[in-house]
Structures are given as structure tokens and as C-alpha cells.
Design a protein around this motif. Structure first.
Motif, mmCIF file in Angstrom:
data_model
loop_
_atom_site.group_PDB
_atom_site.id
_atom_site.type_symbol
_atom_site.label_atom_id
_atom_site.label_comp_id
_atom_site.label_asym_id
_atom_site.label_seq_id
_atom_site.Cartn_x
_atom_site.Cartn_y
_atom_site.Cartn_z
ATOM 1 N N ARG A 55 0.838 -1.204 0.000
ATOM 2 C CA ARG A 55 0.000 0.000 0.000
ATOM 3 C C ARG A 55 0.875 1.257 0.000
ATOM 4 N NH1 ARG A 55 -1.178 2.727 4.359
ATOM 5 N NH2 ARG A 55 -0.951 0.947 5.755
ATOM 6 N N GLU A 56 1.887 1.255 0.842
ATOM 7 C CA GLU A 56 2.752 2.443 0.913
ATOM 8 C C GLU A 56 3.529 2.637 -0.393
ATOM 9 O OE1 GLU A 56 3.404 2.472 5.752
ATOM 10 O OE2 GLU A 56 5.095 1.930 4.465
ATOM 11 N N ASN A 59 1.056 3.935 -2.987
ATOM 12 C CA ASN A 59 0.747 5.347 -2.725
ATOM 13 C C ASN A 59 1.880 6.234 -3.236
ATOM 14 O OD1 ASN A 59 -1.837 5.905 -1.557
ATOM 15 N ND2 ASN A 59 -1.223 4.788 0.266
ATOM 16 N N TYR A 99 -4.522 4.045 -7.725
ATOM 17 C CA TYR A 99 -5.575 4.490 -6.798
ATOM 18 C C TYR A 99 -6.664 3.419 -6.698
ATOM 19 C CZ TYR A 99 -9.329 7.638 -5.101
ATOM 20 O OH TYR A 99 -10.346 8.225 -4.403
ATOM 21 N N ARG A 128 -6.092 2.526 2.212
ATOM 22 C CA ARG A 128 -6.366 3.965 2.256
ATOM 23 C C ARG A 128 -5.412 4.674 1.301
ATOM 24 N NH1 ARG A 128 -8.137 8.462 2.221
ATOM 25 N NH2 ARG A 128 -8.744 9.750 4.007
ATOM 26 N N GLU A 135 -3.272 7.732 0.072
ATOM 27 C CA GLU A 135 -2.598 8.860 0.707
ATOM 28 C C GLU A 135 -1.811 9.605 -0.358
ATOM 29 O OE1 GLU A 135 0.045 7.811 3.874
ATOM 30 O OE2 GLU A 135 0.521 9.912 4.318
ATOM 31 N N LEU A 174 0.858 12.148 -1.678
ATOM 32 C CA LEU A 174 2.107 12.746 -1.200
ATOM 33 C C LEU A 174 2.395 14.035 -1.975
ATOM 34 C CD1 LEU A 174 4.240 9.474 -1.058
ATOM 35 C CD2 LEU A 174 2.782 10.451 0.728
#
Ligand code: FEO
Length: 178
Positions: A7-8, A11, A58, A67, A69, A71
């Protein structure tokens, strides 16, 4: 459910793809400032595709309960020495993005995330195409050299590029929805 590491990383990729769009819009403005409206159109179409790429990540995060996020995006370059230099910078950027996609694919392997692996396969193929299309423009501009009339002809041809439909809707796995 998407894992935290993937996920990170995805993102972060939304940021890279969105920056790509920002960079190509900046290149479009540079070409407009030189009266090269065809190259400006080529870059606008490219920018639109990049926003589509960002939305693919996305959608993937969202569909898997993660979720989103957003940046911060850095300020892109504004000027290049010549049209050829701008397209060479675009190729360098695409090579960077290809590296990022490969990094994501490696994370998918390490996390045994098959869903991400399938989704990323589309991007592996897409990056080959992206690098190839910019390289073809670079080759064309090298042939053109300092020949003004030839540059205008090349500009007219590049202006034929149409943008992909936007906003894109995708089903899981990266195929466009009907
Ligand atoms: Fe989305 Fe041009 O890489």
C-alpha cells in the motif's frame, strides 16, 4: 486486503505518476512557448495517460481496502535547451519510472502478493511501450537536426497523437472496463 508495504509503495507510485503528468504538462507549455503546438499536444496526451496510470494505482489500493494517501509533488523543470533535450529528459524520466515498476514487482514477489503482481504486469508492458514511443521521437528529432522546415513537419506529425479516454475505468487486473 492489501498489505502495508505494498500500500505504501503504491501510494508513492501515485505520486510518481502524477509528477510524470506534471512534468509533461510543463514540457507542453515549453513547446507552446516555442510555437511547436504539435509537440505540445503530444505531451498533453502523454500527461493525460500518466493521470490514468495514477488512477490505476488508486483504484487497486481502494479495491483492496487500502487507504489512499497523496504525497507532495515537486516542481518540474520549466526550460530545456532544445526540443530534442526535452524528449531526452522524458526518456530519462520514463527509465526511472520503469525502475519503480520493477521495484513494485519485486515487492509483490517478496510479499507473495499475487493480486498486485497481476496488476503490475500491465505496467511492465506499458513501460516498454512508453520508452519505445519517446525513443522514436528522439530518433526523429536527431534526423531533423537544425533543419527548420523538417522540424515543423515533425511537429505537425507529432500533433496527430490523440489522448487516451479519460477518466479511465478499470476492472481488477488492469483491463479497461466496457
Ligand atoms: Fe506512467 Fe510514463 O509512466
Amino acid at each position: 486486503m492489501i498489505g502495508q508495504r505494498m500500500r505504501e509503495a503504491m501510494n508513492e507510485q501515485i505520486m510518481h505518476e502524477t509528477f510524470s503528468a506534471y512534468l509533461y504538462v510543463s514540457m507542453s507549455a515549453y513547446f507552446h512557448s516555442m510555437g511547436l503546438d504539435g509537440m505540445a499536444q503530444w505531451m498533453k496526451a502523454q500527461a493525460q495517460e500518466e493521470l490514468g496510470h495514477a488512477l490505476r494505482f488508486y483504484n487497486h489500493i481502494n479495491e483492496r481496502g487500502g487507504r489512499i494517501e497523496l504525497l507532495a509533488i515537486e516542481k518540474p523543470e520549466k526550460e530545456w535547451d532544445a526540443p530534442l533535450a526535452a524528449f531526452e529528459a522524458a526518456l530519462k524520466h520514463e527509465e526511472f519510472i520503469s525502475g519503480r515498476i520493477n521495484d513494485l514487482a519485486k515487492i509483490a514477489d517478496e510479499e507473495n502478493d499475487r493480486a498486485a503482481g497481476i496488476m503490475l504486469q500491465w505496467f511492465v508492458t506499458e513501460q516498454v511501450e512508453e520508452e519505445d514511443s519517446v525513443t522514436k521521437v528522439i530518433d526523429m528529432l536527431k534526423l531533423v537536426g537544425k533543419d527548420g522546415p523538417a522540424l515543423l513537419l515533425a511537429d505537425r506529425e507529432l500533433g496527430q497523437r490523440m489522448a487516451a479516454p479519460f477518466p479511465p475505468t478499470y476492472e481488477f487486473g488492469g483491463e479497461e472496463a466496457a
